[in-house]
Design an enzyme around this catalytic site. Structure first.
Site, PDB file in Angstrom:
ATOM      1  N   LYS A   1      71.683 -75.993  48.336  1.00  0.00           N
ATOM      2  CA  LYS A   1      72.437 -76.929  48.736  1.00  0.00           C
ATOM      3  C   LYS A   1      73.173 -76.639  50.305  1.00  0.00           C
ATOM      4  O   LYS A   1      73.476 -75.485  50.168  1.00  0.00           O
ATOM      5  CB  LYS A   1      73.625 -77.330  47.613  1.00  0.00           C
ATOM      6  CG  LYS A   1      74.417 -78.798  47.973  1.00  0.00           C
ATOM      7  CD  LYS A   1      75.523 -78.775  46.909  1.00  0.00           C
ATOM      8  CE  LYS A   1      76.143 -80.345  46.991  1.00  0.00           C
ATOM      9  NZ  LYS A   1      77.069 -80.552  45.741  1.00  0.00           N
TER      10      LYS A   1
ATOM     11  N   SER B   1      77.961 -83.598  40.452  1.00  0.00           N
ATOM     12  CA  SER B   1      77.210 -83.361  41.589  1.00  0.00           C
ATOM     13  C   SER B   1      75.971 -82.411  41.395  1.00  0.00           C
ATOM     14  O   SER B   1      75.089 -82.590  42.137  1.00  0.00           O
ATOM     15  CB  SER B   1      77.918 -82.661  42.830  1.00  0.00           C
ATOM     16  OG  SER B   1      78.776 -83.812  43.287  1.00  0.00           O
TER      17      SER B   1
ATOM     18  N   SER C   1      76.321 -85.219  44.423  1.00  0.00           N
ATOM     19  CA  SER C   1      76.277 -84.822  45.756  1.00  0.00           C
ATOM     20  C   SER C   1      75.056 -83.685  46.130  1.00  0.00           C
ATOM     21  O   SER C   1      74.679 -83.495  47.310  1.00  0.00           O
ATOM     22  CB  SER C   1      77.487 -84.184  46.266  1.00  0.00           C
ATOM     23  OG  SER C   1      77.749 -82.852  45.890  1.00  0.00           O
TER      24      SER C   1
END
Lengths: 548, 548
Positions: free
Chosen positions: B129, B228, B204
């Site tokens: 990420k 997330s 996310s």
């Protein structure tokens, strides 16, 4: 109509005085500065009671577990000795021998019926700092405005100790706000050191330090957010464990600044030996505190971690760092000698001891002082002002009223700085290990810049509080006593800064003669098993395996 | 002179497009809503490359460790497939196949020379990420104002994965602020679901969900402060682990609201199977992350904890709680069916499954929403406004500009409430165990009220975020797919509240047909070993041990 604060205090003092049975009342207080020998000389305790209270907790629980001792007798002995302690040292905020003896009786009955102990602390009296809530008793924590609040629920630590078989009989005094390393409040005044009433018993778990130092308690439980377990341990020639946050339960405790989580206060034991520290920790862990308090890590006692240290002892020795000055304040001569004594003793016994450079301790101390005051001291002055009592003078350096609160983003910035600093400190630790080609097992350091301090002279918390900021495990080991014959005052000392000058000026070989000197053994975060094992070895080599 | 935000975005998009070699460029984008079969059909990947990318990480590291596979070939295969993923799903913020292939070559040379792998992840590509800092690459985290910031230091997780032998090749997209469970930002726009471009990939860590779901990655690393990791796992039919805080390193990560510690964001893996989750966790733990990151607990992999679950599987079965509604928002019919499927499958296989009453989840959700906004959203709007870019519409419910900051004492009050709530939840867990007369091994619950959601419809975070407030360990298990033939819309539904009405109204059997459905398996704090073992069993019984 609300009573005046002076009346609330008078009432509390009267209630407290009444808790001491007439036959335990001292008629004439001794004139000597030291009362450490009073229990043996005064005749209040029988030979058996002296033997019990002069024992170790480890021995007592072993005898309680076989029925060789009854909880009633052990409890009675400690209640008596604690009653003397309170009368001589002013160390209790709550004292409840009747309830304790009733609890002891129940445990004896349990043993009689089941032929086995209820838990690892079966029948053992445990002394508690007045932050622990015990059902039916008052928790004032030194705030007049809290007087009269009787607990209907219990701290998780109390619940688990009770399950383990502990008996409760006393809750000991603390400084107003808890944020001071001496013990003074408006409710009962000042708690003094059993070895010399002119010295502090330390703080904030100072009532524990005095009571356990006097052997009015065998295991005392304190809390530490900036030295509050370790300083009383040091000033009373005791062992003290500041575990890392998350090892011991703290839920449902009373506290100043409740909900403050930037630096956590932690619970830990104060004892006369490392095996007694271990008894306490293993007993609490055996109750699986993580199933009760969300902040406790599910980390049972790790015997393998202790064994790693034990095996190093039998081959190759330990590798330890040390420092005697953090770069902010130079300790008094007795403390410098204390560190030197530990280092030379370890080296003589084959251990590897290397200098450690304290990494930015000035930064750490500034950061944590800011954290203590991050709500503009709103919380503590709310509780002080609620009754109209005055603030004790000792808090004025650390906690000033009406200063600016930190803004939320300022707090986050402080928290990020704290984390980065911790990560950098770990990098220094790894660098040292790479240099040495082996593990750095712990660091030896002063815990205060002074031996047991004269009243109202505690100025520098940094030796303790930098370790709180790092959340490292730390065990205090008693070393020696200040000695005017060898600990000369430094001539023409050039202070590092104003505070250093003030601290150094306080040294007086005559006044400090005989005051306890200690060091702390610092391990990485959550290294309780290893760090206690190292402290045990250090204590043994110094000849202090069990202190008087 | 500062450039305009639109120019910064155009420049970034151009730079990103250039990272994809001409031979991997898709000339004509497919017209279908689903691109999940594109790699197999498009001819970009060789049969060998398809085999590699359709494998499990556990198999790949085993073959890399014997030399049966070369890191270069494995890395090339994933780089190609990730290049397709990005072109089809818009999931990458940084893509660096050249650096990855150079790193892979070095690892192959190491293997050649030493005849052994460098670590447990030797040669395996890992997708990150865009919060993870990798030396030499840009971390924008979806903020235009952060573009052009190239990292000179690395996140601790990256350092340790690198030591374990991982190869880095892509950093995936996130929603602006990270505080949204869909993935959209002004820099590259929206990331979509490989199974249907009309559905969200979650957020996310949505870029991870999309890339790993498409098998452009085999293990993706995300973060989770309110769902997330878990939501993208659920929406892409993947497994995801949200470890409890303190298990995995987070130091030196980029983040929104850096320094916020009231509820911690945590790192964790997203994979196609539980053994791959375990491979990631054991590999990171084998590097002793607690010696690098002060927030990591010294807790090596506890095989004995996993074994406790395994032994229950072979005698007596597991004891699990479940709920399908948290009392705030009722899940859509496919999710209700998903929970029911898990419960009935477990029962059929001899496990004990009992209803769990969610304890005050409304309180928990309100509390954590307040925490997210406790700085009045100053931090996120500072980074949004610094470039002049607009805020994405998705954050308006959770993060409103110019709201009141919490005061320090208000924050402490929130933190105390959080702790008390956690302690009460543990008491409920113990009560259930007392009722059952045995351990409650975990709780089965929805992770979102919907299957993979249509864009801009994510409204209720509470199924995920209540678990963050509790800091419980949670593993997402893929269950099934929404099916218009069985998941009928509720007629005349009487909503629990306005939000519930809005969420329920969004359900459309046609639009959601085929969307992934998942549950989460919730264990107590720091129960990663046990909870993963339970998730593995659930996945196996459902026939989803390894997802496509």
């Amino acid at each position: 109509m609300p009573e005046k604060w002076e009346e609330l205090i008078a009432d509390k003092r009267a209630r407290l005085a009444k808790t001491i049975p007439a036959e335990w009342k001292i008629q004439t207080l001794p004139a000597e500065d030291s009362v450490i020998d009073y229990p043996a000389k005064s005749g209040f305790l029988s030979a058996k009671e002296l033997e019990i209270t002069n024992s170790t907790a480890t021995d007592l629980v072993a005898k309680l577990a076989t029925g060789e001792l009854k909880s009633y007798d052990v409890t009675l002995a400690f209640c008596k000795r604690a009653a003397l302690a309170h009368q001589l040292l002013n160390c209790a905020l709550e004292f409840f021998p009747d309830a304790a003896l009733a609890q002891a009786k129940e445990l004896d009955e349990y043993f009689e019926k089941n032929k086995k102990p209820i838990g690892p602390l079966h029948g053992l009296p445990i002394s508690l700092k007045d932050q622990f809530r015990v059902k039916g008793f008052e928790t004032s924590m030194g705030y007049v405005s809290w007087l009269g609040k009787y607990d209907t629920d219990e701290s998780i630590m109390v619940t688990l100790l009770r399950k383990a078989g502990a008996v409760f009989y006393v809750k000991t005094s603390v400084p107003q706000t808890l944020m001071v390393c001496e013990t003074v409040n408006n409710i009962i005044g000042r708690t003094v050191n059993p070895r010399n009433k002119n010295w502090s018993c330390g703080g904030s778990s100072g009532g524990e330090g005095a009571n356990v130092g006097f052997r009015g308690g065998i295991i005392g439980v304190g809390t530490d957010i900036g030295g509050s377990i370790r300083v009383p341990s040091a000033f009373n020639f005791l062992y003290g464990l500041r575990p890392s946050h998350g090892r011991m339960p703290y839920a449902k405790m009373a506290n100043s600044m409740e909900g403050q989580e930037t630096v956590h206060s932690v619970c830990g034991p104060i004892t006369h030996s490392v095996p007694d520290l271990k008894l306490f920790v293993t007993s609490v862990l055996s109750e699986e505190p993580w199933k009760y308090d969300s902040k406790v890590i599910p980390l049972p006692w790790r015997q393998n971690e202790e064994d790693i240290i034990k095996s190093k002892l039998s081959s190759g020795g330990l590798t330890l760092g040390f420092y005697n000055c953090d770069g902010n304040v130079l300790p008094h001569p007795p403390i410098l000698r204390g560190v030197e004594t530990v280092v030379s003793t370890l080296k003589k016994n084959g251990h590897n001891v290397v200098p450690w450079t304290p990494y930015k301790h000035d930064f750490a101390v500034d950061l944590i002082n800011g954290i203590y005051a991050s709500d503009g001291c709103t919380d503590v002055y709310r509780d002080i002002n609620a009754s109209g009592e005055p603030a004790i003078p000792n808090i004025k350096d650390l906690l000033q009223p009406n200063i600016k609160k930190a803004d939320m983003n300022e707090l986050w910035d402080v928290q990020l700085k704290k984390w980065n600093y911790q990560v950098e400190y770990l990098a220094k630790w790894r660098e040292m290990e790479e240099q040495l080609g082996k593990e750095l097992d712990a660091i030896i350091a002063p815990i205060t810049p002074t031996a047991a301090i004269r009243h109202n002279q505690f100025r520098y918390y940094g030796y303790a509080s930098a370790i709180n900021l790092l959340d490292f495990t730390s065990v205090v080991v008693p070393v020696t006593f200040a000695d005017k014959a060898v600990d000369a005052k430094k001539e023409n000392y050039k202070p590092l800064n104003e505070l250093d000058g003030l601290v150094q000026a306080e040294y007086d070989p005559e006044a400090y003669h005989g005051a306890p000197v200690a060091v702390q053994i610092i391990g990485r975060r959550l290294s309780e098993e290893r760090t206690m094992a190292i402290a045990e070895e250090v204590g043994k080599l110094l000849g202090n395996a069990v202190t008087p």
